[in-house]
Scaffold this active site. Sequence first.
Site, PDB file in Angstrom:
ATOM      1  N   PHE A  97       0.803  -1.218   0.000  1.00 18.22           N
ATOM      2  CA  PHE A  97       0.000   0.000   0.000  1.00 18.22           C
ATOM      3  C   PHE A  97       0.833   1.264   0.000  1.00 18.22           C
ATOM      4  CE2 PHE A  97       0.718  -0.617   4.582  1.00 18.22           C
ATOM      5  CZ  PHE A  97       1.054   0.668   4.986  1.00 18.22           C
ATOM      6  N   GLU A 142      -5.075  -3.871  -1.612  1.00 18.06           N
ATOM      7  CA  GLU A 142      -6.507  -3.612  -1.605  1.00 18.06           C
ATOM      8  C   GLU A 142      -6.850  -2.297  -0.895  1.00 18.06           C
ATOM      9  OE1 GLU A 142      -5.706  -6.702   1.691  1.00 18.06           O
ATOM     10  OE2 GLU A 142      -4.862  -6.052  -0.227  1.00 18.06           O
ATOM     11  N   SER A 156       5.897  -6.794   4.037  1.00 21.10           N
ATOM     12  CA  SER A 156       6.492  -7.064   5.341  1.00 21.10           C
ATOM     13  C   SER A 156       7.304  -8.363   5.307  1.00 21.10           C
ATOM     14  CB  SER A 156       5.409  -7.169   6.411  1.00 21.10           C
ATOM     15  OG  SER A 156       4.621  -8.336   6.194  1.00 21.10           O
ATOM     16  N   GLU A 214       9.585  -3.504  13.231  1.00 16.50           N
ATOM     17  CA  GLU A 214       9.364  -2.501  12.191  1.00 16.50           C
ATOM     18  C   GLU A 214       8.037  -1.819  12.491  1.00 16.50           C
ATOM     19  OE1 GLU A 214       9.500  -2.062   7.352  1.00 16.50           O
ATOM     20  OE2 GLU A 214       8.521  -3.820   8.195  1.00 16.50           O
ATOM     21  N   CYS A 265       9.714   1.367   3.541  1.00 16.60           N
ATOM     22  CA  CYS A 265      10.648   0.329   3.971  1.00 16.60           C
ATOM     23  C   CYS A 265      12.079   0.852   4.009  1.00 16.60           C
ATOM     24  CB  CYS A 265      10.566  -0.898   3.055  1.00 16.60           C
ATOM     25  SG  CYS A 265      11.167  -0.611   1.386  1.00 16.60           S
TER      26      CYS A 265
END
Length: 497
Positions: A149, A176, A226, A382, A281
């Site tokens: 996303f 989504e 992830s 994270e 990230c």
Amino acid sequence: MKTINHWIGGKPVEGTSGRFGPVYNPATGAQEKQIALATVDEVDAAVATAKAAFESWGQSSLAKRTAVLFKFRELLDAHRDEIAELITAEHGKVHSDALGEVARGMEIVELACGISEKLKGELSTQVSTRVDVASIRQPLGVVAGITPFNFPAMVPMWMFPIAIATGNTFVLKPSEKDPSASFRLAELLAEAGLPDGVFNIVQGDKVAVDRLLEHPDVAAVSFVGSTPIAKYIHLKAVEHDKRVQALGGAKNHMLVLPDADLDFAADQAINAAYGSAGERCMAVSVVVAVGDTGDELVAKIAERAKNLRIGPGNDPASEMGPLITREHRDKVASYVASAAEQGAEVVVDGTGYSVDGHEDGFFIGVSLLDKVPVTADAYKDEIFGPVLCVVRADTYDDAIKLINSSRWGNGTAIFTRDGGAARRFQLEVQAGMVGVNVPIPVPVGYHSFGGWKDSLFGDLHIYGNDGVAFYTQGKVITTRWPDPADGGINLGFPSNS
């Protein structure tokens, strides 16, 4: 309410599952759209369409492929503001950040426009008497991309331009949570003249993901997300005999030496930690302050953090927008609370933040945690939000040991005026991307992106030369055209004589 459907065979295809997912405007908290969630049959239809299109696209000339990509690049440039607006409306990031995302995606499109250079083979003549050997690269067939996303336009463009330029056909399963940007890219590809079926989108959830991973006609899968999901993607794709690159999470460290320009370092820490609300990230989530730099550096970062303007992404005055969902905002806030309980000093607390007129939006302020124990959850996990941890280290050696002990190895940076220290760091640090006085060392399009350790599963990084290698397979051709005078039978093993 508007429904975002699939894109199969060069046109929108209405979902049939009866299952839908909500698409929110994070700045208001209101659901403004819904997304059709694919069935297994719909995934199969997209793959079958891509497989049929491969028969001609895989044999098409490089000139035809690059002509489409040049036109696509032209259309992207003309519609970049529109795409950025879609990103802001569904992801929440500020418009300037969304424009930057589109620009970085365009770099890969530009690389793909020059794919003829990347696909030049090799030829060795006369390796033996009248024998030549050539090496070429050919497409795999149907390939898939599963994207996150946080960069709904850029990450798909890290994948499909190179994939289709090298002759593959593509099935994309976007996030989504913010699907409209990738759907608009599909429309622009069609307008650019891409043949029907070469690029397809299936909207969906785990049902769609698992079917792509299992489908016997999908040759390769690219993933960004992830670490737990990257591990899952990698294992399941390999189980089904697929080539896979799965890019996972990160905990990126920024090392600040005592000789660094602390004002510059503080500015860059702010940009790298809080840009895109920390939903990157490659965000810097840990600053490692060496020696006696800590107190002054923390004070400078705190001063800047308190002055950041947070608001809706479509407000030109906003420097940081909301997070993607209410649940994610609450999870990020929980890390700040637990950090205080686990021994960290909360210098700036951004939890409980709200924006006038947007009280239902998914907003959170920026947080700065100092003297964070390495045992604290805020350090170990994270967070993927605007939370910056500061850890103290007595020496460079202590700092490098701390960074290298992380289970992640995506990106890292050093801030120093000492070239020798910087050179030593870039050789010693265990990470795939290193910045020297550059906090977010995302490579340009003609170099590849990817980390080490739990930040990457699979052998090849994404885009650049690794991207070309990932979406193609090598073939070596040995040729002899005998002289008419040649003849006879020789059962001996061929030798290079």
